[in-house]
Design a protein around this motif. Sequence first.
Motif, PDB file in Angstrom:
ATOM      1  N   SER A 148      11.570  74.844   8.625  1.00 32.97           N
ATOM      2  CA  SER A 148      13.412  75.266   9.114  1.00 32.97           C
ATOM      3  C   SER A 148      13.298  75.138  10.040  1.00 32.97           C
ATOM      4  O   SER A 148      14.691  74.343  10.320  1.00 32.97           O
ATOM      5  CB  SER A 148      13.496  76.584   9.575  1.00 32.97           C
ATOM      6  OG  SER A 148      12.757  77.695   8.031  1.00 32.97           O
ATOM      7  N   THR A 149      12.844  74.564  11.018  1.00 32.10           N
ATOM      8  CA  THR A 149      12.981  73.762  12.610  1.00 32.10           C
ATOM      9  C   THR A 149      13.354  72.497  12.072  1.00 32.10           C
ATOM     10  O   THR A 149      13.757  71.681  12.773  1.00 32.10           O
ATOM     11  CB  THR A 149      12.147  73.730  13.861  1.00 32.10           C
ATOM     12  OG1 THR A 149      11.363  75.077  14.001  1.00 32.10           O
ATOM     13  CG2 THR A 149      12.039  73.233  14.187  1.00 32.10           C
TER      14      THR A 149
ATOM     15  N   ASP B 147      21.398  55.844  21.454  1.00 35.71           N
ATOM     16  CA  ASP B 147      20.134  55.383  21.082  1.00 35.71           C
ATOM     17  C   ASP B 147      19.022  56.623  21.168  1.00 35.71           C
ATOM     18  O   ASP B 147      18.125  56.213  20.625  1.00 35.71           O
ATOM     19  CB  ASP B 147      19.547  54.287  22.188  1.00 35.71           C
ATOM     20  CG  ASP B 147      19.091  54.984  23.639  1.00 35.71           C
ATOM     21  OD1 ASP B 147      19.092  56.302  24.321  1.00 35.71           O
ATOM     22  OD2 ASP B 147      18.744  53.973  24.191  1.00 35.71           O
ATOM     23  N   TRP B 148      19.511  57.273  20.824  1.00 34.35           N
ATOM     24  CA  TRP B 148      18.486  59.060  20.788  1.00 34.35           C
ATOM     25  C   TRP B 148      17.911  59.588  19.427  1.00 34.35           C
ATOM     26  O   TRP B 148      19.750  59.902  19.147  1.00 34.35           O
ATOM     27  CB  TRP B 148      18.784  60.593  21.993  1.00 34.35           C
ATOM     28  CG  TRP B 148      17.948  60.953  22.069  1.00 34.35           C
ATOM     29  CD1 TRP B 148      16.688  60.690  22.231  1.00 34.35           C
ATOM     30  CD2 TRP B 148      17.152  62.006  21.619  1.00 34.35           C
ATOM     31  NE1 TRP B 148      15.887  62.304  22.744  1.00 34.35           N
ATOM     32  CE2 TRP B 148      16.348  63.174  22.057  1.00 34.35           C
ATOM     33  CE3 TRP B 148      18.914  63.187  20.600  1.00 34.35           C
ATOM     34  CZ2 TRP B 148      16.218  64.233  21.307  1.00 34.35           C
ATOM     35  CZ3 TRP B 148      18.149  64.298  20.219  1.00 34.35           C
ATOM     36  CH2 TRP B 148      17.498  65.080  20.688  1.00 34.35           C
ATOM     37  N   ASP B 149      17.220  59.607  18.744  1.00 31.68           N
ATOM     38  CA  ASP B 149      16.848  60.211  18.067  1.00 31.68           C
ATOM     39  C   ASP B 149      16.038  61.384  17.933  1.00 31.68           C
ATOM     40  O   ASP B 149      14.935  61.358  18.241  1.00 31.68           O
ATOM     41  CB  ASP B 149      16.235  59.218  16.597  1.00 31.68           C
ATOM     42  CG  ASP B 149      15.994  59.656  15.355  1.00 31.68           C
ATOM     43  OD1 ASP B 149      16.205  60.451  14.586  1.00 31.68           O
ATOM     44  OD2 ASP B 149      15.950  58.793  14.764  1.00 31.68           O
ATOM     45  N   PRO B 150      16.242  62.464  17.133  1.00 29.07           N
ATOM     46  CA  PRO B 150      15.626  63.937  17.446  1.00 29.07           C
ATOM     47  C   PRO B 150      14.393  63.725  16.846  1.00 29.07           C
ATOM     48  O   PRO B 150      13.516  64.652  17.118  1.00 29.07           O
ATOM     49  CB  PRO B 150      16.482  64.864  17.272  1.00 29.07           C
ATOM     50  CG  PRO B 150      17.916  64.298  16.002  1.00 29.07           C
ATOM     51  CD  PRO B 150      17.870  62.152  17.061  1.00 29.07           C
TER      52      PRO B 150
ATOM     53  N   MET C  58       2.541  70.932  16.186  1.00 24.30           N
ATOM     54  CA  MET C  58       3.596  70.362  15.443  1.00 24.30           C
ATOM     55  C   MET C  58       5.033  70.825  16.145  1.00 24.30           C
ATOM     56  O   MET C  58       5.733  70.670  16.038  1.00 24.30           O
ATOM     57  CB  MET C  58       4.004  69.716  14.299  1.00 24.30           C
ATOM     58  CG  MET C  58       2.848  69.106  13.724  1.00 24.30           C
ATOM     59  SD  MET C  58       2.642  68.652  11.511  1.00 24.30           S
ATOM     60  CE  MET C  58       1.662  68.178  12.086  1.00 24.30           C
ATOM     61  N   LEU C  59       5.361  72.407  16.325  1.00 27.68           N
ATOM     62  CA  LEU C  59       5.852  73.023  16.174  1.00 27.68           C
ATOM     63  C   LEU C  59       6.826  72.866  17.354  1.00 27.68           C
ATOM     64  O   LEU C  59       7.722  72.530  18.139  1.00 27.68           O
ATOM     65  CB  LEU C  59       6.444  74.618  15.898  1.00 27.68           C
ATOM     66  CG  LEU C  59       7.070  75.507  15.946  1.00 27.68           C
ATOM     67  CD1 LEU C  59       8.847  74.560  14.954  1.00 27.68           C
ATOM     68  CD2 LEU C  59       6.920  76.718  15.582  1.00 27.68           C
ATOM     69  N   LYS C  60       4.958  73.419  18.454  1.00 27.00           N
ATOM     70  CA  LYS C  60       5.350  72.991  20.350  1.00 27.00           C
ATOM     71  C   LYS C  60       6.125  72.087  20.399  1.00 27.00           C
ATOM     72  O   LYS C  60       6.537  71.342  21.106  1.00 27.00           O
ATOM     73  CB  LYS C  60       4.352  73.650  20.433  1.00 27.00           C
ATOM     74  CG  LYS C  60       4.028  73.788  22.483  1.00 27.00           C
ATOM     75  CD  LYS C  60       2.559  74.138  22.507  1.00 27.00           C
ATOM     76  CE  LYS C  60       2.826  74.130  24.459  1.00 27.00           C
ATOM     77  NZ  LYS C  60       1.238  74.503  24.848  1.00 27.00           N
ATOM     78  N   LYS C  61       5.638  70.766  20.111  1.00 30.64           N
ATOM     79  CA  LYS C  61       5.465  69.548  20.406  1.00 30.64           C
ATOM     80  C   LYS C  61       6.847  69.165  19.602  1.00 30.64           C
ATOM     81  O   LYS C  61       8.172  68.754  20.751  1.00 30.64           O
ATOM     82  CB  LYS C  61       4.456  68.298  19.230  1.00 30.64           C
ATOM     83  CG  LYS C  61       5.330  66.954  20.269  1.00 30.64           C
ATOM     84  CD  LYS C  61       4.506  65.977  19.325  1.00 30.64           C
ATOM     85  CE  LYS C  61       4.609  64.536  19.926  1.00 30.64           C
ATOM     86  NZ  LYS C  61       3.822  63.177  19.374  1.00 30.64           N
ATOM     87  N   MET C  62       7.921  69.247  18.394  1.00 31.86           N
ATOM     88  CA  MET C  62       8.805  69.132  18.722  1.00 31.86           C
ATOM     89  C   MET C  62      10.012  70.048  19.145  1.00 31.86           C
ATOM     90  O   MET C  62      11.246  69.867  19.833  1.00 31.86           O
ATOM     91  CB  MET C  62       9.362  69.888  17.174  1.00 31.86           C
ATOM     92  CG  MET C  62      10.825  69.595  16.505  1.00 31.86           C
ATOM     93  SD  MET C  62      11.578  69.813  15.072  1.00 31.86           S
ATOM     94  CE  MET C  62      10.654  68.853  14.061  1.00 31.86           C
TER      95      MET C  62
ATOM     96  N   PRO D 131      16.474  78.131  15.045  1.00 26.62           N
ATOM     97  CA  PRO D 131      16.095  78.026  16.069  1.00 26.62           C
ATOM     98  C   PRO D 131      17.193  76.772  16.974  1.00 26.62           C
ATOM     99  O   PRO D 131      18.278  76.442  16.467  1.00 26.62           O
ATOM    100  CB  PRO D 131      15.212  76.978  15.945  1.00 26.62           C
ATOM    101  CG  PRO D 131      14.206  76.945  14.564  1.00 26.62           C
ATOM    102  CD  PRO D 131      15.448  77.744  13.394  1.00 26.62           C
ATOM    103  N   PRO D 132      17.023  77.026  18.346  1.00 29.98           N
ATOM    104  CA  PRO D 132      18.249  76.732  18.877  1.00 29.98           C
ATOM    105  C   PRO D 132      17.789  74.688  19.450  1.00 29.98           C
ATOM    106  O   PRO D 132      16.973  74.444  18.672  1.00 29.98           O
ATOM    107  CB  PRO D 132      17.171  76.674  20.710  1.00 29.98           C
ATOM    108  CG  PRO D 132      16.528  77.237  20.809  1.00 29.98           C
ATOM    109  CD  PRO D 132      15.993  77.791  19.431  1.00 29.98           C
ATOM    110  N   PRO D 133      19.290  74.463  18.765  1.00 26.42           N
ATOM    111  CA  PRO D 133      19.009  73.046  18.611  1.00 26.42           C
ATOM    112  C   PRO D 133      18.749  71.771  19.732  1.00 26.42           C
ATOM    113  O   PRO D 133      18.408  72.329  20.539  1.00 26.42           O
ATOM    114  CB  PRO D 133      21.118  72.451  18.948  1.00 26.42           C
ATOM    115  CG  PRO D 133      21.321  73.192  19.156  1.00 26.42           C
ATOM    116  CD  PRO D 133      20.775  74.850  19.438  1.00 26.42           C
ATOM    117  N   PRO D 134      19.272  70.806  20.093  1.00 26.70           N
ATOM    118  CA  PRO D 134      18.340  69.835  21.274  1.00 26.70           C
ATOM    119  C   PRO D 134      18.986  70.227  22.414  1.00 26.70           C
ATOM    120  O   PRO D 134      20.788  70.382  21.859  1.00 26.70           O
ATOM    121  CB  PRO D 134      18.415  68.561  20.764  1.00 26.70           C
ATOM    122  CG  PRO D 134      18.691  68.833  18.649  1.00 26.70           C
ATOM    123  CD  PRO D 134      18.898  69.893  19.042  1.00 26.70           C
TER     124      PRO D 134
END
Length: 204
Positions: free
Chosen positions: A28-29, A66-69, A91-95, A145-148
């Motif tokens: 989902s994230t 220039d930032w790509d999430p 992976m979820l933790k890293k994201m 989930p919260p956005p960036p």
Amino acid sequence: RSNAASDGTLAKTSDSTTSTRGPSALRSTFVFAQRTAMGLISIAVTAAPARAGFQEVTWDELVPKDWDPLKQFKDMNFGVLSDADPRAAAMLKKMRETWDNAPTNNAMDGKAIRIPGYVVPLEEGKSGLTEFLLVPYFGACIHSPPPPSNQIIHVRPREAAKGVKSMDAVWISGTLKTLRSDTFMGASSYRLEAVAIEIYTEKK
């Protein structure tokens, strides 16, 4: 990154059935990240009366060009992992760590701005909200989930906001600072001392 909607309305697009915890959080994230990067989740500035001394800005302007999430995650195959797989949790933790430390657009520091968004309450007193997060799409930090962090503004009103509730759409005016905050609802890369909070109305 988010783009202004062509019809000039405040977008309510979100994966509203998704909890910030629980089954399929990773997929989902990632789906949200894809939508964000493609400009499918958006918030737009409508034809509203300008407030003297404050520049109307979009959420895109808070993100460095220039930032790509998704840059670090493009080669990851999220679809084949179950929620019980330790690799999915990693992976979820890293994201989450990447998004919670998203870079700011330093050119916005100290600017007097006016921006629309949705309210995520943090602190409330008898006279109204004294602290809240402003987010670019409906349901962020609550149903999804919260956005960036560079898409979250930590708002501290000069005066308590009366009659403002969770997920209300509002215009916020004040001086923006590139100042990180960690709250129980999400991390933000910006702070704004609001001098005005106005209920958002759609263009007719």
